[in-house]
Design a protein around this motif. Structure first.
Motif, PDB file in Angstrom:
ATOM      1  N   LEU A 413       7.151   5.609 -22.003  1.00 49.95           N
ATOM      2  CA  LEU A 413       8.191   4.625 -21.743  1.00 49.95           C
ATOM      3  C   LEU A 413       8.546   4.577 -20.263  1.00 49.95           C
ATOM      4  CD1 LEU A 413      10.549   5.435 -24.764  1.00 49.95           C
ATOM      5  CD2 LEU A 413       8.766   3.681 -24.627  1.00 49.95           C
ATOM      6  N   LYS A 414       8.539   5.765 -19.633  1.00 48.32           N
ATOM      7  CA  LYS A 414       8.896   5.839 -18.215  1.00 48.32           C
ATOM      8  C   LYS A 414       7.842   5.197 -17.336  1.00 48.32           C
ATOM      9  CE  LYS A 414      10.607   9.124 -14.784  1.00 48.32           C
ATOM     10  NZ  LYS A 414      10.878  10.544 -14.479  1.00 48.32           N
ATOM     11  N   GLU A 415       6.572   5.230 -17.803  1.00 49.42           N
ATOM     12  CA  GLU A 415       5.484   4.627 -17.018  1.00 49.42           C
ATOM     13  C   GLU A 415       5.706   3.138 -16.803  1.00 49.42           C
ATOM     14  OE1 GLU A 415       2.076   5.627 -19.297  1.00 49.42           O
ATOM     15  OE2 GLU A 415       1.615   7.419 -18.120  1.00 49.42           O
ATOM     16  N   LYS A 416       6.459   2.524 -17.703  1.00 53.44           N
ATOM     17  CA  LYS A 416       6.683   1.081 -17.625  1.00 53.44           C
ATOM     18  C   LYS A 416       7.854   0.734 -16.723  1.00 53.44           C
ATOM     19  CE  LYS A 416       4.888   0.534 -22.336  1.00 53.44           C
ATOM     20  NZ  LYS A 416       5.193   0.077 -23.721  1.00 53.44           N
ATOM     21  N   SER A 417       8.557   1.731 -16.201  1.00 53.83           N
ATOM     22  CA  SER A 417       9.710   1.460 -15.353  1.00 53.83           C
ATOM     23  C   SER A 417       9.254   0.826 -14.048  1.00 53.83           C
ATOM     24  CB  SER A 417      10.474   2.753 -15.074  1.00 53.83           C
ATOM     25  OG  SER A 417       9.650   3.669 -14.389  1.00 53.83           O
ATOM     26  N   PRO A 418       9.990  -0.169 -13.556  1.00 58.84           N
ATOM     27  CA  PRO A 418       9.568  -0.895 -12.346  1.00 58.84           C
ATOM     28  C   PRO A 418       9.720  -0.054 -11.089  1.00 58.84           C
ATOM     29  CG  PRO A 418      11.718  -1.652 -13.097  1.00 58.84           C
ATOM     30  CD  PRO A 418      11.213  -0.714 -14.140  1.00 58.84           C
ATOM     31  N   PRO A 419       8.908  -0.319 -10.066  1.00 58.92           N
ATOM     32  CA  PRO A 419       8.987   0.445  -8.813  1.00 58.92           C
ATOM     33  C   PRO A 419      10.079  -0.079  -7.892  1.00 58.92           C
ATOM     34  CG  PRO A 419       7.218  -1.166  -8.672  1.00 58.92           C
ATOM     35  CD  PRO A 419       7.804  -1.296 -10.061  1.00 58.92           C
ATOM     36  N   LEU A 420      10.269   0.619  -6.758  1.00 59.14           N
ATOM     37  CA  LEU A 420      11.185   0.163  -5.718  1.00 59.14           C
ATOM     38  C   LEU A 420      10.437  -0.751  -4.753  1.00 59.14           C
ATOM     39  CD1 LEU A 420      13.145   3.441  -4.872  1.00 59.14           C
ATOM     40  CD2 LEU A 420      13.935   1.499  -6.226  1.00 59.14           C
ATOM     41  N   GLU A 496     -15.826  10.323  10.815  1.00 63.36           N
ATOM     42  CA  GLU A 496     -14.632   9.598  10.411  1.00 63.36           C
ATOM     43  C   GLU A 496     -13.419  10.399  10.816  1.00 63.36           C
ATOM     44  OE1 GLU A 496     -12.458   8.679   6.271  1.00 63.36           O
ATOM     45  OE2 GLU A 496     -14.415   7.721   6.483  1.00 63.36           O
ATOM     46  N   GLY A 497     -12.434   9.733  11.420  1.00 59.68           N
ATOM     47  CA  GLY A 497     -11.233  10.425  11.850  1.00 59.68           C
ATOM     48  C   GLY A 497     -10.430  10.940  10.665  1.00 59.68           C
ATOM     49  N   ALA A 498      -9.677  11.990  10.892  1.00 60.98           N
ATOM     50  CA  ALA A 498      -8.901  12.598   9.815  1.00 60.98           C
ATOM     51  C   ALA A 498      -7.743  11.694   9.416  1.00 60.98           C
ATOM     52  CB  ALA A 498      -8.395  13.964  10.252  1.00 60.98           C
ATOM     53  N   GLU A 499      -7.287  11.891   8.195  1.00 57.83           N
ATOM     54  CA  GLU A 499      -6.210  11.066   7.634  1.00 57.83           C
ATOM     55  C   GLU A 499      -5.222  11.945   6.890  1.00 57.83           C
ATOM     56  OE1 GLU A 499      -5.701   8.184   3.745  1.00 57.83           O
ATOM     57  OE2 GLU A 499      -7.637   8.255   4.768  1.00 57.83           O
ATOM     58  N   LEU A 500      -3.946  11.608   7.002  1.00 58.71           N
ATOM     59  CA  LEU A 500      -2.900  12.248   6.212  1.00 58.71           C
ATOM     60  C   LEU A 500      -2.084  11.144   5.554  1.00 58.71           C
ATOM     61  CD1 LEU A 500      -0.641  15.239   7.081  1.00 58.71           C
ATOM     62  CD2 LEU A 500       0.406  13.144   6.241  1.00 58.71           C
ATOM     63  N   THR A 501      -2.013  11.161   4.238  1.00 56.11           N
ATOM     64  CA  THR A 501      -1.255  10.173   3.475  1.00 56.11           C
ATOM     65  C   THR A 501      -0.196  10.902   2.663  1.00 56.11           C
ATOM     66  OG1 THR A 501      -3.176   8.712   3.307  1.00 56.11           O
ATOM     67  CG2 THR A 501      -1.366   8.336   1.754  1.00 56.11           C
ATOM     68  N   SER A 502       1.073  10.501   2.834  1.00 54.02           N
ATOM     69  CA  SER A 502       2.160  11.214   2.171  1.00 54.02           C
ATOM     70  C   SER A 502       3.231  10.235   1.700  1.00 54.02           C
ATOM     71  CB  SER A 502       2.784  12.233   3.124  1.00 54.02           C
ATOM     72  OG  SER A 502       3.890  12.879   2.520  1.00 54.02           O
ATOM     73  N   PRO A 503       3.768  10.415   0.484  1.00 57.13           N
ATOM     74  CA  PRO A 503       4.846   9.529   0.016  1.00 57.13           C
ATOM     75  C   PRO A 503       6.149   9.812   0.743  1.00 57.13           C
ATOM     76  CG  PRO A 503       4.466  11.291  -1.564  1.00 57.13           C
ATOM     77  CD  PRO A 503       3.399  11.427  -0.524  1.00 57.13           C
ATOM     78  N   LEU A 504       6.945   8.768   0.943  1.00 56.60           N
ATOM     79  CA  LEU A 504       8.278   8.893   1.522  1.00 56.60           C
ATOM     80  C   LEU A 504       9.285   8.680   0.395  1.00 56.60           C
ATOM     81  CD1 LEU A 504       7.736   6.823   4.819  1.00 56.60           C
ATOM     82  CD2 LEU A 504       7.474   9.287   4.451  1.00 56.60           C
ATOM     83  N   LEU A 505      10.205   9.624   0.227  1.00 57.74           N
ATOM     84  CA  LEU A 505      11.088   9.632  -0.931  1.00 57.74           C
ATOM     85  C   LEU A 505      12.540   9.427  -0.522  1.00 57.74           C
ATOM     86  CD1 LEU A 505       9.606  12.825  -2.664  1.00 57.74           C
ATOM     87  CD2 LEU A 505       8.824  10.468  -2.903  1.00 57.74           C
ATOM     88  N   ASN A 506      13.307   8.832  -1.437  1.00 58.50           N
ATOM     89  CA  ASN A 506      14.750   8.724  -1.224  1.00 58.50           C
ATOM     90  C   ASN A 506      15.445   9.956  -1.798  1.00 58.50           C
ATOM     91  OD1 ASN A 506      14.735   8.358  -3.988  1.00 58.50           O
ATOM     92  ND2 ASN A 506      15.237   6.175  -3.919  1.00 58.50           N
ATOM     93  N   SER A 507      16.754   9.945  -1.791  1.00 57.17           N
ATOM     94  CA  SER A 507      17.500  11.127  -2.248  1.00 57.17           C
ATOM     95  C   SER A 507      17.328  11.390  -3.744  1.00 57.17           C
ATOM     96  CB  SER A 507      18.983  10.950  -1.928  1.00 57.17           C
ATOM     97  OG  SER A 507      19.495   9.762  -2.527  1.00 57.17           O
ATOM     98  N   GLN A 508      16.915  10.372  -4.519  1.00 59.54           N
ATOM     99  CA  GLN A 508      16.670  10.555  -5.953  1.00 59.54           C
ATOM    100  C   GLN A 508      15.230  10.955  -6.262  1.00 59.54           C
ATOM    101  OE1 GLN A 508      18.466   7.627  -4.869  1.00 59.54           O
ATOM    102  NE2 GLN A 508      20.300   8.868  -5.270  1.00 59.54           N
ATOM    103  N   GLY A 509      14.426  11.170  -5.204  1.00 58.57           N
ATOM    104  CA  GLY A 509      13.044  11.563  -5.408  1.00 58.57           C
ATOM    105  C   GLY A 509      12.120  10.416  -5.743  1.00 58.57           C
ATOM    106  N   GLU A 510      12.557   9.158  -5.522  1.00 60.85           N
ATOM    107  CA  GLU A 510      11.720   7.993  -5.802  1.00 60.85           C
ATOM    108  C   GLU A 510      10.980   7.562  -4.541  1.00 60.85           C
ATOM    109  OE1 GLU A 510      14.303   5.564  -9.056  1.00 60.85           O
ATOM    110  OE2 GLU A 510      15.230   5.815  -7.093  1.00 60.85           O
ATOM    111  N   VAL A 511       9.796   7.009  -4.719  1.00 57.59           N
ATOM    112  CA  VAL A 511       8.972   6.611  -3.585  1.00 57.59           C
ATOM    113  C   VAL A 511       9.470   5.275  -3.044  1.00 57.59           C
ATOM    114  CG1 VAL A 511       6.642   6.096  -2.790  1.00 57.59           C
ATOM    115  CG2 VAL A 511       6.998   7.826  -4.570  1.00 57.59           C
TER     116      VAL A 511
END
Length: 589
Positions: A413-420, A496-511
């Motif tokens: 059910l949570k998978e269907k929750s909309p993103p920010l 190929e140059g190196a890459e770092l990909t990281s999520p940015l989160l709010n105070s509720q832990g959402e991306v």
């Protein structure tokens, strides 16, 4: 100021009225008092009653010793049990000097055993032996009141000495006299481990130090007491197998202080999907070990050569415990290899006083915290096929199977929750770009990208965007699973140059967005795990300067696009963010 009694592997001065030492001492004290009265008054009936008291107390103490796996006290109780039985036989057959001799032989055995457990007991044994000699042996031939009084005095002294022992063991250990008596009485300290209380910061730090140096400790958890060692120490892991007599086919589990410890190493392999990370978020912290696929990510976590000793060839059990104390320990030490603190196949240990004597003599430290929250171990679940809604229960422990399936159902059910979605009209781009230029200089990389989700119909015609279906897997994983990615020495690609990909989160832990840092092509530089800590700073800044709104219920991901902010403004020039089929066309645009 606490003093340890090595023979019992317990801290003295702390009440434990179920210990064999307490039962044995209080039984012997009452027996000695009653016996002294019976001898002085010349009452065979009272003397016989004292022997019965000795029998009962030693039987109870023997049963407690067996239940706790304390073999040393078990031998003491058994020996004294024989003393009581033989003493009763003496009263039924007073002319048998052989029985008196047997009692004295048993007393010698008791003397030897007590000297190796708690030396004050050996003093009481000597006094008890003298009393028996005067009353039983001399009393058969000479009927003088003085002999009875002397024997009664010896037995009374044994009573006083046992009461002193009870006062020392279960009273205060602050006085200097008590400390001297304890330290002089405890034997074989070099063969038994130390013990400290988890509530004492110095004891906690001592446990951390021992674990960091490759030692083996018994620690409290959210279930039962466990043996722990540093996950990157092959020697310590082998010691645990030897201590427990554990078969090699029974692997240890890997415990972490937070699920972010897993996200930061970007695990790969079968089952490492957004759904698995969402399931881990739902189950952890908790008393559940999840069996997942192993891979090179263990090396990135710093396990190193010890990786082959944890888990199986293709899987490993992971867990984030639901215990503030254990998590605090893990945050200080890093990942730990864990197993229950008992011999293989034996009952779980639910109190620091119940740690088996043999195990306690072979480990380096016991961190005591009283009774464990649970009486059984954790549940162990294979989650490698969770994308197909398949779970395999290796063991159903303190977490019921129905609870786990409910969590999986709630996950759907949570998978269907909309993103920010980002509100680009309210974004303070200049502030973000100025801050990111400082971050890139601090890290030493060449460029950055900040990817945001926007509803396709709200994108300006002059702004380039990437449909969600064309977004690359690394960026998708960062948005959906909050899993970062970085090229280290093991995973870098040639030219190929190196890459770092990281999520940015709010105070509720959402991306709210995804950060991408880049080195130019052909650059030998590579990102490290430590560089991920800068994403927390960027998260705070972007959260303050990029307003977001929750997407409408039922909004399909196909109606969402990716917009990228870089040094030159909004665009889509980013590596690893696009699908291979459209990458060339978009880069050309």
């Amino acid at each position: 100021d606490e003093v340890t009694c090595p023979g019992d592997n317990k801290l003295l001065g702390k009440s434990d009225f179920q210990s064999p030492l307490f039962v044995m001492t209080i039984g012997t004290a009452i027996y000695s008092l009653v016996l002294s009265i019976g001898v002085i008054t010349n009452s065979d009936g009272i003397v016989l009653d004292s022997a019965l008291l000795l029998l009962v107390s030693q039987v109870v103490s023997l049963l407690v010793s067996i239940s706790r796996g304390q073999s040393s006290y078990g031998f003491l109780c058994f020996t004294y049990l024989l003393v009581g039985m033989t003493l009763m036989s003496c009263h039924y057959s007073k002319e048998s000097k052989a029985l008196v001799g047997i009692v004295l032989v048993l007393q010698v055995l008791w003397l030897i055993a007590s000297f190796h457990v708690f030396r004050i007991l050996s003093v009481a044994t000597v006094l008890h032996s003298f009393g028996l000699m005067f009353y039983s042996f001399l009393g058969f031939n000479i009927d003088l009141p003085a002999i009875r009084y002397i024997a009664g005095a010896f037995f009374a002294t044994v009573f006083v000495l046992n009461m002193l022992i009870l006062g020392i063991l279960f009273g205060s250990t602050k006085s200097t006299i008590c400390k001297i008596l304890l330290q002089s009485s405890a034997a074989e300290t070099e063969e038994l481990c130390q013990m400290g209380f988890a509530a004492n910061r110095e004891d906690f730090d001592e446990c951390v130090k021992i674990l960091r140096e490759g030692g083996v400790c018994c620690i409290p958890t959210d279930t039962v007491y466990c043996l722990a060692c540093a996950a990157n120490s092959p020697e310590a892991i082998r010691r645990i197998y030897e201590i427990k007599n554990r078969p090699a086919e029974k692997p240890l589990s890997l415990w972490l202080g937070s699920i972010n410890d897993i996200r930061q190493v970007a695990p790969e392999g079968k089952g490492w999907t957004p759904k698995l990370f969402a399931f881990m978020d739902a189950m952890w912290p908790g008393s559940v070990s999840l069996v997942a696929s192993r891979g090179e990510w263990l090396n990135r976590m710093g396990v190193g050569e010890a990786a082959s000793l944890i888990g199986t060839e293709d899987s490993i059990a992971l867990r984030v415990p639901n215990s503030t104390l254990t998590v605090s320990l893990l945050k200080e030490t890093g990942p730990l290899a864990i197993t229950s603190a008992n011999h293989s196949g034996a009952c779980d240990c639910t109190h620091h006083n119940k740690v088996d004597d043999v195990i306690a003599s072979k480990i380096d430290y016991i961190l005591a915290d009283g009774s464990s929250p649970m009486t059984i171990a954790s549940s162990v679940i294979d989650v490698r096929n969770i994308d197909n809604d398949e779970l395999f229960f290796y063991r159903v422990g303190c977490v019921p199977e129905a609870y786990v399936w409910k969590k999986l159902h709630d996950l759907k059910l949570k998978e269907k929750s909309p993103p920010l979605l980002a509100n680009l009209n309210g974004a303070k781009n200049c502030v973000i770009q100025s801050f990111m230029s400082q971050i890139t200089r601090l890290i030493g990389c060449d460029s950055y990208r900040i990817h945001m989700l926007v509803e396709t119909q709200n994108i300006n015609h002059d702004m380039a965007a990437t449909p969600w279906d064309d977004v690359g897997e690394r960026t998708k994983r960062a948005f959906v699973s909050r899993v970062p990615f970085y090229d280290d020495e093991e995973s870098r690609k040639e030219n190929e140059g190196a890459e770092l990909t990281s999520p940015l989160l709010n105070s509720q832990g959402e991306v709210i967005a995804v950060l991408q840092l880049l080195f130019e092509a052909f650059s030998p530089a590579r990102f490290k795990k430590e560089d991920l800590r800068y994403s927390a700073l960027v998260s705070t800044l972007v959260g303050d300067n990029l307003p977001t709104t929750r997407a409408d219920e039922g909004l399909d991901w196909s109606h969402i696009s990716l917009v990228t902010l870089s040094e030159s403004g909004y665009g889509i020039i980013h590596r690893g963010g696009l699908g291979d089929s459209n990458k060339t066309a978009h880069l050309a645009l």
